[in-house]
Design a protein around this motif. Structure first.
Motif, PDB file in Angstrom:
ATOM      1  N   MET A  80     -40.293 -39.297  11.545  1.00 30.48           N
ATOM      2  CA  MET A  80     -39.011 -38.598  11.415  1.00 30.48           C
ATOM      3  C   MET A  80     -38.629 -37.966  12.749  1.00 30.48           C
ATOM      4  SD  MET A  80     -37.953 -35.427   8.873  1.00 30.48           S
ATOM      5  CE  MET A  80     -38.152 -36.477   7.436  1.00 30.48           C
ATOM      6  N   LYS A  81     -37.362 -38.149  13.150  1.00 23.83           N
ATOM      7  CA  LYS A  81     -36.902 -37.565  14.394  1.00 23.83           C
ATOM      8  C   LYS A  81     -36.845 -36.045  14.269  1.00 23.83           C
ATOM      9  CE  LYS A  81     -34.070 -41.352  16.141  1.00 23.83           C
ATOM     10  NZ  LYS A  81     -32.706 -41.737  16.577  1.00 23.83           N
ATOM     11  N   PRO A  82     -37.212 -35.327  15.342  1.00 21.28           N
ATOM     12  CA  PRO A  82     -37.078 -33.871  15.296  1.00 21.28           C
ATOM     13  C   PRO A  82     -35.617 -33.455  15.205  1.00 21.28           C
ATOM     14  CG  PRO A  82     -37.597 -34.602  17.520  1.00 21.28           C
ATOM     15  CD  PRO A  82     -37.729 -35.800  16.640  1.00 21.28           C
ATOM     16  N   GLN A  83     -35.371 -32.326  14.532  1.00 19.06           N
ATOM     17  CA  GLN A  83     -34.018 -31.809  14.412  1.00 19.06           C
ATOM     18  C   GLN A  83     -33.495 -31.403  15.773  1.00 19.06           C
ATOM     19  OE1 GLN A  83     -32.190 -31.612  11.627  1.00 19.06           O
ATOM     20  NE2 GLN A  83     -30.428 -30.652  12.619  1.00 19.06           N
ATOM     21  N   ALA A  84     -32.302 -31.865  16.120  1.00 22.96           N
ATOM     22  CA  ALA A  84     -31.700 -31.502  17.397  1.00 22.96           C
ATOM     23  C   ALA A  84     -31.269 -30.046  17.367  1.00 22.96           C
ATOM     24  CB  ALA A  84     -30.494 -32.396  17.677  1.00 22.96           C
ATOM     25  N   SER A  85     -31.319 -29.419  18.532  1.00 20.45           N
ATOM     26  CA  SER A  85     -30.798 -28.059  18.620  1.00 20.45           C
ATOM     27  C   SER A  85     -29.295 -28.143  18.845  1.00 20.45           C
ATOM     28  CB  SER A  85     -31.467 -27.301  19.756  1.00 20.45           C
ATOM     29  OG  SER A  85     -31.248 -27.965  20.983  1.00 20.45           O
ATOM     30  N   PRO A  86     -28.516 -27.232  18.268  1.00 20.01           N
ATOM     31  CA  PRO A  86     -27.065 -27.314  18.405  1.00 20.01           C
ATOM     32  C   PRO A  86     -26.600 -26.968  19.813  1.00 20.01           C
ATOM     33  CG  PRO A  86     -27.689 -25.318  17.212  1.00 20.01           C
ATOM     34  CD  PRO A  86     -28.942 -26.124  17.393  1.00 20.01           C
ATOM     35  N   ILE A  87     -25.679 -27.745  20.327  1.00 19.55           N
ATOM     36  CA  ILE A  87     -25.059 -27.426  21.611  1.00 19.55           C
ATOM     37  C   ILE A  87     -24.147 -26.218  21.458  1.00 19.55           C
ATOM     38  CG2 ILE A  87     -23.360 -28.261  23.300  1.00 19.55           C
ATOM     39  CD1 ILE A  87     -24.590 -31.043  22.981  1.00 19.55           C
ATOM     40  N   LEU A  88     -23.418 -26.174  20.369  1.00 19.89           N
ATOM     41  CA  LEU A  88     -22.474 -25.092  20.110  1.00 19.89           C
ATOM     42  C   LEU A  88     -23.107 -24.023  19.233  1.00 19.89           C
ATOM     43  CD1 LEU A  88     -19.350 -27.282  19.329  1.00 19.89           C
ATOM     44  CD2 LEU A  88     -19.941 -26.226  21.497  1.00 19.89           C
ATOM     45  N   THR A  89     -22.939 -22.778  19.604  1.00 23.09           N
ATOM     46  CA  THR A  89     -23.534 -21.676  18.834  1.00 23.09           C
ATOM     47  C   THR A  89     -22.508 -20.627  18.429  1.00 23.09           C
ATOM     48  OG1 THR A  89     -24.118 -20.536  20.895  1.00 23.09           O
ATOM     49  CG2 THR A  89     -25.800 -21.972  19.907  1.00 23.09           C
ATOM     50  N   SER A  90     -21.241 -20.846  18.771  1.00 19.79           N
ATOM     51  CA  SER A  90     -20.192 -19.884  18.411  1.00 19.79           C
ATOM     52  C   SER A  90     -18.934 -20.629  18.008  1.00 19.79           C
ATOM     53  CB  SER A  90     -19.876 -18.946  19.576  1.00 19.79           C
ATOM     54  OG  SER A  90     -18.704 -18.188  19.309  1.00 19.79           O
ATOM     55  N   LEU A  91     -18.308 -20.189  16.928  1.00 15.21           N
ATOM     56  CA  LEU A  91     -17.029 -20.761  16.520  1.00 15.21           C
ATOM     57  C   LEU A  91     -15.948 -20.503  17.563  1.00 15.21           C
ATOM     58  CD1 LEU A  91     -15.687 -22.213  14.034  1.00 15.21           C
ATOM     59  CD2 LEU A  91     -14.925 -19.948  13.321  1.00 15.21           C
ATOM     60  N   LEU A  92     -16.122 -19.469  18.366  1.00 13.78           N
ATOM     61  CA  LEU A  92     -15.146 -19.140  19.395  1.00 13.78           C
ATOM     62  C   LEU A  92     -15.329 -19.932  20.687  1.00 13.78           C
ATOM     63  CD1 LEU A  92     -14.654 -15.266  19.167  1.00 13.78           C
ATOM     64  CD2 LEU A  92     -13.506 -17.105  17.930  1.00 13.78           C
ATOM     65  N   ILE A 147     -22.155 -33.081  15.387  1.00 16.41           N
ATOM     66  CA  ILE A 147     -21.043 -32.812  14.468  1.00 16.41           C
ATOM     67  C   ILE A 147     -21.569 -32.261  13.153  1.00 16.41           C
ATOM     68  CG2 ILE A 147     -19.283 -33.957  13.049  1.00 16.41           C
ATOM     69  CD1 ILE A 147     -18.794 -35.805  15.500  1.00 16.41           C
ATOM     70  N   PHE A 148     -22.659 -32.819  12.668  1.00 19.11           N
ATOM     71  CA  PHE A 148     -23.264 -32.320  11.437  1.00 19.11           C
ATOM     72  C   PHE A 148     -23.694 -30.858  11.593  1.00 19.11           C
ATOM     73  CE2 PHE A 148     -27.040 -31.558   8.810  1.00 19.11           C
ATOM     74  CZ  PHE A 148     -26.547 -31.861   7.552  1.00 19.11           C
ATOM     75  N   LEU A 149     -24.256 -30.530  12.755  1.00 21.81           N
ATOM     76  CA  LEU A 149     -24.706 -29.160  12.987  1.00 21.81           C
ATOM     77  C   LEU A 149     -23.540 -28.176  13.100  1.00 21.81           C
ATOM     78  CD1 LEU A 149     -27.532 -29.837  15.614  1.00 21.81           C
ATOM     79  CD2 LEU A 149     -27.823 -29.229  13.208  1.00 21.81           C
ATOM     80  N   MET A 150     -22.364 -28.668  13.448  1.00 27.70           N
ATOM     81  CA  MET A 150     -21.219 -27.770  13.617  1.00 27.70           C
ATOM     82  C   MET A 150     -20.785 -27.111  12.314  1.00 27.70           C
ATOM     83  SD  MET A 150     -18.955 -29.875  16.457  1.00 27.70           S
ATOM     84  CE  MET A 150     -17.521 -28.805  16.337  1.00 27.70           C
ATOM     85  N   GLN A 151     -21.181 -27.667  11.180  1.00 27.64           N
ATOM     86  CA  GLN A 151     -20.797 -27.054   9.909  1.00 27.64           C
ATOM     87  C   GLN A 151     -21.474 -25.699   9.693  1.00 27.64           C
ATOM     88  OE1 GLN A 151     -22.159 -29.259   6.405  1.00 27.64           O
ATOM     89  NE2 GLN A 151     -23.795 -30.137   7.679  1.00 27.64           N
ATOM     90  N   ASP A 152     -22.474 -25.381  10.497  1.00 27.10           N
ATOM     91  CA  ASP A 152     -23.149 -24.085  10.384  1.00 27.10           C
ATOM     92  C   ASP A 152     -22.452 -22.988  11.191  1.00 27.10           C
ATOM     93  OD1 ASP A 152     -25.144 -25.178   8.747  1.00 27.10           O
ATOM     94  OD2 ASP A 152     -26.355 -25.778  10.479  1.00 27.10           O
ATOM     95  N   LEU A 153     -21.477 -23.341  12.011  1.00 24.13           N
ATOM     96  CA  LEU A 153     -20.776 -22.333  12.806  1.00 24.13           C
ATOM     97  C   LEU A 153     -19.888 -21.476  11.910  1.00 24.13           C
ATOM     98  CD1 LEU A 153     -19.662 -24.523  15.852  1.00 24.13           C
ATOM     99  CD2 LEU A 153     -21.516 -22.844  15.799  1.00 24.13           C
ATOM    100  N   ALA A 154     -19.926 -20.175  12.139  1.00 22.23           N
ATOM    101  CA  ALA A 154     -19.107 -19.254  11.358  1.00 22.23           C
ATOM    102  C   ALA A 154     -18.764 -18.048  12.217  1.00 22.23           C
ATOM    103  CB  ALA A 154     -19.845 -18.815  10.093  1.00 22.23           C
ATOM    104  N   LEU A 155     -17.612 -17.493  11.960  1.00 29.09           N
ATOM    105  CA  LEU A 155     -17.174 -16.309  12.683  1.00 29.09           C
ATOM    106  C   LEU A 155     -18.094 -15.133  12.357  1.00 29.09           C
ATOM    107  CD1 LEU A 155     -14.660 -15.781  14.544  1.00 29.09           C
ATOM    108  CD2 LEU A 155     -13.628 -14.669  12.549  1.00 29.09           C
ATOM    109  N   THR A 156     -18.656 -14.492  13.374  1.00 22.79           N
ATOM    110  CA  THR A 156     -19.509 -13.332  13.156  1.00 22.79           C
ATOM    111  C   THR A 156     -18.654 -12.076  13.010  1.00 22.79           C
ATOM    112  OG1 THR A 156     -19.726 -12.754  15.498  1.00 22.79           O
ATOM    113  CG2 THR A 156     -21.274 -14.411  14.616  1.00 22.79           C
TER     114      THR A 156
END
Length: 402
Positions: free
Chosen positions: A1-13, A58-67
């Motif tokens: 199984m491939k390791p989970q990629a770390s997200p490039i984007l960490t802020s909705l802003l 793109i899949f990881l981007m669904q975790d972005l949310a306004l803090t």
């Protein structure tokens, strides 16, 4: 199984300011409008090998949310309404709106959905594509190389323009979408904030603006005018409808109008005394910038408006030298701002920046187009609609790239 990629984007802003500004207007006035947008690479086609990694991001981007901190920051600005910000708190990217495929080595991306949701994909997705590809092509490059080269450019700037009156010279970072990486953009803007004061006046990136205490810069993009080609009942009135629609949301704010969705000449025909008075100024994004600036100034003068009360924003493929050449031509005649993107955030020796865009191709199931002042920037898949635009806006029929 491939390791989970770390997200490039960490802020909705981590996006351009005009995306949130447009999203609020669409949220308030055009919530049932649907759009389709597609990816284009103007410089090369061999990007398809990265489709899987891009799809994962793109899949990881669904975790972005306004803090909470981000919410309160936006609420402190004069642009936003509470109903929009309360909704933005609940917003999540929906990866099902984005199709990514590798078509014989060519990267194909198509975004489909309600406009007020799909509008946020463009800038962060382009940033993801750029960073993903640069990680593979030049993995040895990083922030230090970018900082070192920037210091060289700033030294050149100081040495070559020491005798120029720069009291009105203003630069903003416009480099999110084609940055080498998130880390490099932050490093570049931080150095400019520390070493290029008072010339740096802001950034188009809301995340950086918040964290570095800079002014967020941006109003509207081509998609605002494109969508009105189908929202407006009469095609020939679509630019005027778009200009008025913006004023309906922002009557006394964010008053810089983008001029080149259907060429500068067609824009000025629609930009009469009422709009010219209400809008703070104009933004250039294609065609000869000197010719454009002369046309803008002449237009204000013909309307008996003092150009020195208005602002011209130049944002097409600028570097510091080009900005200075424009400044020397115009700074005694009109207020100026220079939005510099790729030549700040992806300007590193041995790195080839990507010339990538995502543009609307449909609104409410019907075609839309961008007929800019640079034919290579034209986007439309429907030749019949392009002909209709030429007829509606009395444009000469010339060959344009699609």
């Amino acid at each position: 199984m491939k390791p989970q990629a770390s997200p490039i984007l960490t802020s909705l802003l981590d996006t351009d300011a005009y995306k949130l500004h447009m999203q609020q207007a669409v949220f308030h006035h055009y919530r049932n409008t649907t759009v389709v947008a597609e990816f284009r690479c103007r410089s090369e086609d061999a990007l398809g090998d990265y489709a899987d990694e891009i799809r994962q991001q793109i899949f990881l981007m669904q975790d972005l949310a306004l803090t909470e901190d981000e919410y309160h920051y936006l609420a402190s600005l004069p642009f936003f309404h509470q109903d929009y910000l309360d909704w933005l708190r609940t917003f999540r990217f929906n990866p099902d709106q984005v199709q990514v495929t590798n078509e014989s080595g060519k990267l194909q991306i198509r975004i489909t959905g309600l406009w007020y949701e799909a509008i946020l994909w463009e800038v962060p997705l382009l940033a993801v594509i750029s960073e993903t590809i640069h990680r593979h092509r030049t993995p040895e490059i990083g922030r230090q190389q970018a900082i070192d080269f920037l210091h060289n450019k700033l030294a050149h700037f100081r040495a070559n323009y020491a005798d120029v009156d720069l009291s009105q010279f203003k630069v903003s970072d416009f480099g999110t979408r084609r940055r080498y990486s998130k880390d490099v953009q932050q490093a570049i803007v931080t150095v400019l904030q520390q070493s290029f004061s008072p010339y740096l006046i802001g950034t188009s990136n809301y995340d950086l603006a918040r964290r570095l205490n800079l002014s967020p810069i941006g109003t509207q993009a081509h998609e605002w005018f494109q969508a009105f080609q189908q929202i407006s009942p009469v095609l020939a009135n679509s630019q005027r409808a778009a200009l008025q629609g913006w004023l309906d949301e922002y009557p006394n704010q964010l008053g810089i109008a983008l001029t080149d969705c259907i060429t500068m000449d067609a824009f000025l025909h629609d930009f009469g005394i009422q709009f010219a008075t209400q809008y703070e100024g104009l933004r250039h994004d294609s065609g000869d910038p000197f010719e454009w600036g002369e046309k803008a100034i002449a237009h204000y003068q013909n309307l008996a408006i003092d150009p020195l009360t208005k602002t011209l924003v130049f944002s097409d493929n600028l570097d510091l030298d080009k900005a200075l050449a424009l400044y020397k031509r115009f700074h005694t005649r009109v207020k100026l701002v220079f939005g510099i993107g790729t030549r700040l955030t992806c300007d590193i020796p041995s790195v080839n920046p990507l010339n990538i865009v995502i543009k609307l191709i449909q609104c409410n199931g019907k075609p839309v187009a961008k007929l800019s002042d640079s034919p290579g920037k034209t986007i439309c898949q429907d030749k019949g609609f392009v002909k209709a635009l030429h007829k509606a806006f009395n444009l000469p029929l010339v060959k344009r790239d699609n």
